[in-house]
Design an enzyme around this catalytic site. Structure first.
Site, PDB file in Angstrom:
ATOM      1  N   GLY A 207      13.848  -4.999 -32.297  1.00 13.57           N
ATOM      2  CA  GLY A 207      13.175  -6.128 -31.652  1.00 13.57           C
ATOM      3  C   GLY A 207      12.585  -7.075 -32.660  1.00 13.57           C
ATOM      4  O   GLY A 207      12.934  -7.033 -33.843  1.00 13.57           O
ATOM      5  N   ASN A 208      11.714  -7.946 -32.208  1.00 15.64           N
ATOM      6  CA  ASN A 208      11.019  -8.846 -33.138  1.00 15.64           C
ATOM      7  C   ASN A 208       9.594  -9.067 -32.657  1.00 15.64           C
ATOM      8  O   ASN A 208       9.200  -8.574 -31.599  1.00 15.64           O
ATOM      9  CB  ASN A 208      11.797 -10.157 -33.312  1.00 15.64           C
ATOM     10  N   ARG A 209       8.821  -9.809 -33.422  1.00 18.59           N
ATOM     11  CA  ARG A 209       7.378  -9.903 -33.183  1.00 18.59           C
ATOM     12  C   ARG A 209       6.981 -11.021 -32.225  1.00 18.59           C
ATOM     13  O   ARG A 209       5.803 -11.295 -32.060  1.00 18.59           O
ATOM     14  CB  ARG A 209       6.648 -10.149 -34.506  1.00 18.59           C
ATOM     15  N   SER A 210       7.929 -11.691 -31.597  1.00 13.18           N
ATOM     16  CA  SER A 210       7.567 -12.810 -30.724  1.00 13.18           C
ATOM     17  C   SER A 210       6.730 -12.333 -29.538  1.00 13.18           C
ATOM     18  O   SER A 210       7.093 -11.387 -28.844  1.00 13.18           O
ATOM     19  CB  SER A 210       8.840 -13.501 -30.221  1.00 13.18           C
ATOM     20  N   ALA A 274      12.789 -15.687 -28.979  1.00 10.97           N
ATOM     21  CA  ALA A 274      13.411 -15.231 -30.225  1.00 10.97           C
ATOM     22  C   ALA A 274      14.452 -14.172 -29.870  1.00 10.97           C
ATOM     23  O   ALA A 274      14.108 -13.009 -29.682  1.00 10.97           O
ATOM     24  CB  ALA A 274      12.344 -14.654 -31.161  1.00 10.97           C
TER      25      ALA A 274
END
Ligand SMILES: Cc1cc2nc3c(=O)[nH]c(=O)nc-3n(C[C@H](O)[C@H](O)[C@H](O)COP(=O)(O)O)c2cc1C
Length: 407
Positions: A207-210, A274
């Site tokens: 995943g990502n930090r958005s 994102a």
């Protein structure tokens, strides 16, 4: 002290307006509650009067020497009608003035926000649709009801959004003022938010930090500017903005499908989400086990679809695409390339990093236009960044055909 009129109509959600009233008074606003006679059958005059500290009546016949049927509307800096019944929407659309609230709506020159609540059939009835369209054309903000539990055991579209969310939208409308107007009225905008997650196995993901904060700020701002908003959210844990139609997704492929579907016929697509650029080539059916003393597994990745490029390639005439570029270096140079490749009209560039932007309430961005424009914004709250982006969008939208002589 800002003067707010809180109109309350005769729906079961009238009790929720008590909380909305408190949010206004506790944040220093002077509130005059103007209920309809039906509203007073749901929540009585003493409650409104005690909570607002002001006299409360539904009639034009009280304190006639002060001419309240004209004075209250004239003095208001914001009118919020919550809940707004099908009946009051119809009266407002047709200029009927048979009680204090409908008189106030005719005399107010300030921004007006309606937060309708009713059964789905009433909301979808062609008469209500036409009344809502008329009110929106005149520049009033009519917040789409939420989907959820209605008066009885039934569920559907027609529920009053959370008071905090109505409050947030109302404050944004108030801050913009009457002069700014509902400049996205009659427009359908699609906003994506959050970060996609690509499963490795049933418990792990890439995943990502958005956080979704910038996308949600964009959705809120668009509602306050009168747009119909479809908000496509990937793994966001924030409160749903009042008036936005929420579509929830998990993976990039789900985000792609939902965005392509919503974009058809939309005036603007703003891609603040994102999406993961890559996903694991395989998704294990069972949790990948650690082998004691063995080598760590190697994860093979494959490319995800490029959603912005797909939307850009399919853009219809007059449709605008706003892409985001989250860069950790050479931000502007990379973004200019992206702007062209995706056939975007605007690209919002921010430098990101572990402690920068993601999850924060502020953002520092540069907005690049396909027309060669560059607008650099200093560090601003994400709400203000959202309005700056919509300002750029509005200045590029083709004028709408006038649908009647009253706009
Ligand atoms: C229990 C009950 C719940 C109601 N809920 C709603 C509602 O949520 N929305 C609505 O438009 N009308 C609702 N109605 C109908 C309105 O009360 C009715 O149309 C009334 O004339 C509205 O008056 P007003 O618009 O002057 O407040 C409800 C009526 C009852 C008895």
């Amino acid at each position: 002290m800002t003067e707010v009129v809180l109109g309350v109509c005769g729906g079961i959600a009238a009790y929720k307006a008590c909380e909305l009233l408190r949010l206004f008074t506790e944040s220093g606003h002077g509130v005059r509650v103007v209920p309809t006679a039906s509203a007073l059958r749901f929540v009585g005059e003493p409650t409104w009067s005690a909570l607002s500290g002001r006299p409360v009546t539904a009639e034009v016949w009280a304190d006639v020497h002060e001419v309240p049927h004209v004075r209250i509307g004239r003095q208001a800096e914001l009118v919020v009608v919550a809940p707004a019944t099908a009946d009051v929407l119809a009266k407002a659309a047709h200029g009927i003035a048979d009680d204090l609230l409908t008189n106030t709506l005719l005399t107010a020159t300030c921004p007006v926000v309606f937060a309708p609540a009713m059964h789905t059939e009433m909301w979808e009835n062609p008469a209500t649709r036409a009344n809502v369209a008329t009110l929106r054309r005149r520049g009033h903000v009519v917040i789409e009801p939420a989907v959820g539990r209605l008066t009885g055991a039934d569920t559907g579209k027609g529920r009053l959004p959370d008071p905090e969310e109505i409050f947030t939208t109302a404050l944004r409308v108030l801050r913009r003022g009457a002069a700014a107007g509902a400049d996205l009225a009659g427009r359908h905008v699609v906003v994506t938010a959050g970060g996609t997650r690509e499963p490795l196995d049933p418990v792990r993901f890439l995943g990502n930090r958005s956080s979704g904060k910038q996308g949600y700020a964009l959705a809120r701002a668009a509602v306050a500017r009168g747009a119909r908003v479809t908000l496509i959210a990937a793994n966001v844990t924030l409160g749903t903005p009042a008036g936005a139609d929420l579509v929830t997704v998990g993976t990039t492929e789900e985000l792609r499908k939902a965005t392509v579907e919503a974009a058809a016929g939309a005036d603007v697509v703003v891609m603040a989400a994102a999406p993961a650029d890559f996903r694991p080539a395989d998704r294990a059916e069972h949790k990948i086990k650690k082998t004691e003393g063995g080598a760590a597994p190697t994860i093979a990745l494959v490319n995800n679809p490029d959603i912005a490029a797909e939307i850009g390639a399919a853009k219809g005439p007059g449709q605008l695409l706003v892409a985001f570029a989250a860069e950790t270096r050479d931000a502007l140079e990379n973004a200019r390339g992206k702007l062209t490749r995706k056939r975007a009209d605007l690209i919002v560039v921010n430098e990101v990093g572990t402690d920068l932007v993601f999850g924060a309430d502020h953002n520092t961005v540069t907005i690049l236009g396909a027309d060669g424009s560059t607008r650099q914004l200093g560090e601003l709250p994400k709400d203000d960044v959202a309005d700056a982006i919509w300002d750029e969008v509005v200045s590029r939208l083709a004028p709408q055909a006038k649908q009647d002589g009253t706009a």
